[in-house]
Design a protein around this motif. Structure first.
Motif, mmCIF file in Angstrom:
data_model
loop_
_atom_site.group_PDB
_atom_site.id
_atom_site.type_symbol
_atom_site.label_atom_id
_atom_site.label_comp_id
_atom_site.label_asym_id
_atom_site.label_seq_id
_atom_site.Cartn_x
_atom_site.Cartn_y
_atom_site.Cartn_z
ATOM 1 N N GLU A 27 -17.105 -10.226 24.532
ATOM 2 C CA GLU A 27 -16.363 -11.486 24.633
ATOM 3 C C GLU A 27 -17.256 -12.664 24.247
ATOM 4 O OE1 GLU A 27 -14.907 -11.763 28.583
ATOM 5 O OE2 GLU A 27 -13.351 -10.233 28.331
ATOM 6 N N ILE A 28 -18.472 -12.666 24.759
ATOM 7 C CA ILE A 28 -19.416 -13.760 24.476
ATOM 8 C C ILE A 28 -19.677 -13.871 22.975
ATOM 9 C CG2 ILE A 28 -21.791 -14.556 24.777
ATOM 10 C CD1 ILE A 28 -21.722 -13.245 27.580
ATOM 11 N N VAL A 29 -19.934 -12.727 22.349
ATOM 12 C CA VAL A 29 -20.276 -12.729 20.922
ATOM 13 C C VAL A 29 -19.065 -13.077 20.066
ATOM 14 C CG1 VAL A 29 -21.168 -11.352 19.010
ATOM 15 C CG2 VAL A 29 -22.122 -11.057 21.301
ATOM 16 N N PHE A 30 -17.925 -12.467 20.347
ATOM 17 C CA PHE A 30 -16.717 -12.763 19.561
ATOM 18 C C PHE A 30 -16.280 -14.216 19.745
ATOM 19 C CE2 PHE A 30 -15.663 -8.042 19.846
ATOM 20 C CZ PHE A 30 -15.983 -7.795 18.515
ATOM 21 N N ALA A 31 -16.461 -14.750 20.957
ATOM 22 C CA ALA A 31 -16.060 -16.132 21.232
ATOM 23 C C ALA A 31 -16.938 -17.125 20.482
ATOM 24 C CB ALA A 31 -16.120 -16.415 22.732
ATOM 25 N N ASN A 110 -14.498 -16.665 27.971
ATOM 26 C CA ASN A 110 -14.787 -16.151 26.630
ATOM 27 C C ASN A 110 -13.667 -15.258 26.115
ATOM 28 O OD1 ASN A 110 -17.503 -17.257 26.119
ATOM 29 N ND2 ASN A 110 -18.087 -16.026 27.879
ATOM 30 N N GLY A 111 -13.091 -14.453 26.999
ATOM 31 C CA GLY A 111 -11.944 -13.640 26.601
ATOM 32 C C GLY A 111 -10.783 -14.508 26.163
ATOM 33 N N SER A 112 -10.582 -15.618 26.860
ATOM 34 C CA SER A 112 -9.519 -16.552 26.494
ATOM 35 C C SER A 112 -9.777 -17.162 25.120
ATOM 36 C CB SER A 112 -9.415 -17.662 27.552
ATOM 37 O OG SER A 112 -8.350 -18.549 27.241
ATOM 38 N N LYS A 113 -11.038 -17.480 24.829
ATOM 39 C CA LYS A 113 -11.388 -18.047 23.512
ATOM 40 C C LYS A 113 -11.143 -17.038 22.393
ATOM 41 C CE LYS A 113 -14.918 -21.458 24.921
ATOM 42 N NZ LYS A 113 -14.927 -21.265 26.380
ATOM 43 N N VAL A 114 -11.508 -15.778 22.639
ATOM 44 C CA VAL A 114 -11.280 -14.735 21.641
ATOM 45 C C VAL A 114 -9.780 -14.590 21.380
ATOM 46 C CG1 VAL A 114 -11.578 -12.291 21.072
ATOM 47 C CG2 VAL A 114 -13.384 -13.506 22.299
ATOM 48 N N PHE A 115 -9.006 -14.601 22.460
ATOM 49 C CA PHE A 115 -7.543 -14.509 22.353
ATOM 50 C C PHE A 115 -7.000 -15.683 21.543
ATOM 51 C CE2 PHE A 115 -3.276 -15.474 23.968
ATOM 52 C CZ PHE A 115 -2.647 -14.247 23.840
ATOM 53 N N ALA A 116 -7.506 -16.879 21.812
ATOM 54 C CA ALA A 116 -7.046 -18.076 21.101
ATOM 55 C C ALA A 116 -7.359 -17.973 19.609
ATOM 56 C CB ALA A 116 -7.695 -19.324 21.689
#
Length: 215
Positions: A27-31, A110-116
């Motif tokens: 999540e951190i990296v993808f975000a 971070n999961g929310s940012k990836v989703f966005a």
């Protein structure tokens, strides 16, 4: 007949713990880097495991990315499902709903940012999952709000856009946290900040629907 509970071995528990650590690291990296900028090497580094060990659990970046997206959506659905069971009155339901949604933004930023990022890109990976998993729940929740309206429990409103507004108001504390930190003069958003935001958003929605006056 007594239903047998599943047995959890030490090995299976350890596997779950490690998989969770990998997903939080991904999540951190993808975000921060997006899908194209993320690397399995960097995810392994943050997870504090070897790349070979990472590949054992998640053979490629595409699979890991999909798992991160599906997990954050599953958490969202699990926390916010069966809205009608979260309280006796519309006000209680709304307050619980906003509280759970704000908790997701606080605990999984971070999961929310990836989703966005995925949604902004047109949901190329997640679209079918949205249709099969999120849409049915959304339709049930909209039906419940329409029921409240028909019973005179809340003011007449557009149910679909009521949910869109709540989502936007709560997810912004994860997706645009940097902007909020700058404007509030904060170096980081703390739990009291989220509690303040939760109260503000909830009070706004409850007053707009007239739910605080209805039983």
């Amino acid at each position: 007949m007594i239903e047998k509970k599943p047995k959890y071995t030490k090995q299976s528990v350890n596997r779950k713990i490690l998989e969770s650590r990998i997903l939080r690291s991904a999540e951190i990296v993808f975000a921060s880097k997006g899908f194209s900028g993320a690397s399995m090497e960097r995810i392994a580094e943050i997870s504090k495991i070897s790349k070979q060990n990472l590949i054992y659990y998640f053979p490629n970046k595409d699979l890991l990315y999909r798992k991160v997206l599906e997990e954050i959506l599953d958490i969202w659905i699990e926390k916010l499902s069966f809205l009608e069971n979260h309280g006796d009155t519309p006000e209680e339901v709304i307050r619980n709903y906003v509280r759970e949604k704000m908790q997701i933004s606080r605990l999984y930023p971070n999961g929310s940012k990836v989703f966005a990022h995925e949604i902004i890109s047109g949901a190329p990976v997640l679209k079918d999952y949205l249709i099969s998993h999120l849409k049915p729940q959304f339709d049930r929740d909209v039906a419940l709000v329409n029921l409240w309206i028909n019973k005179g429990l809340i003011e007449k409103t557009d149910p679909e856009h009521l949910f869109f507004t709540i989502w936007a108001a709560t997810q912004t504390y994860a997706d645009f946290s940097t902007q909020i930190e700058v404007l509030l003069g904060k170096s980081d958003l703390t739990e009291p900040d989220f509690e303040r935001a939760e109260k503000a958003v909830t009070d706004f929605v409850v007053r707009a629907l007239g739910a605080h006056n209805k039983k």
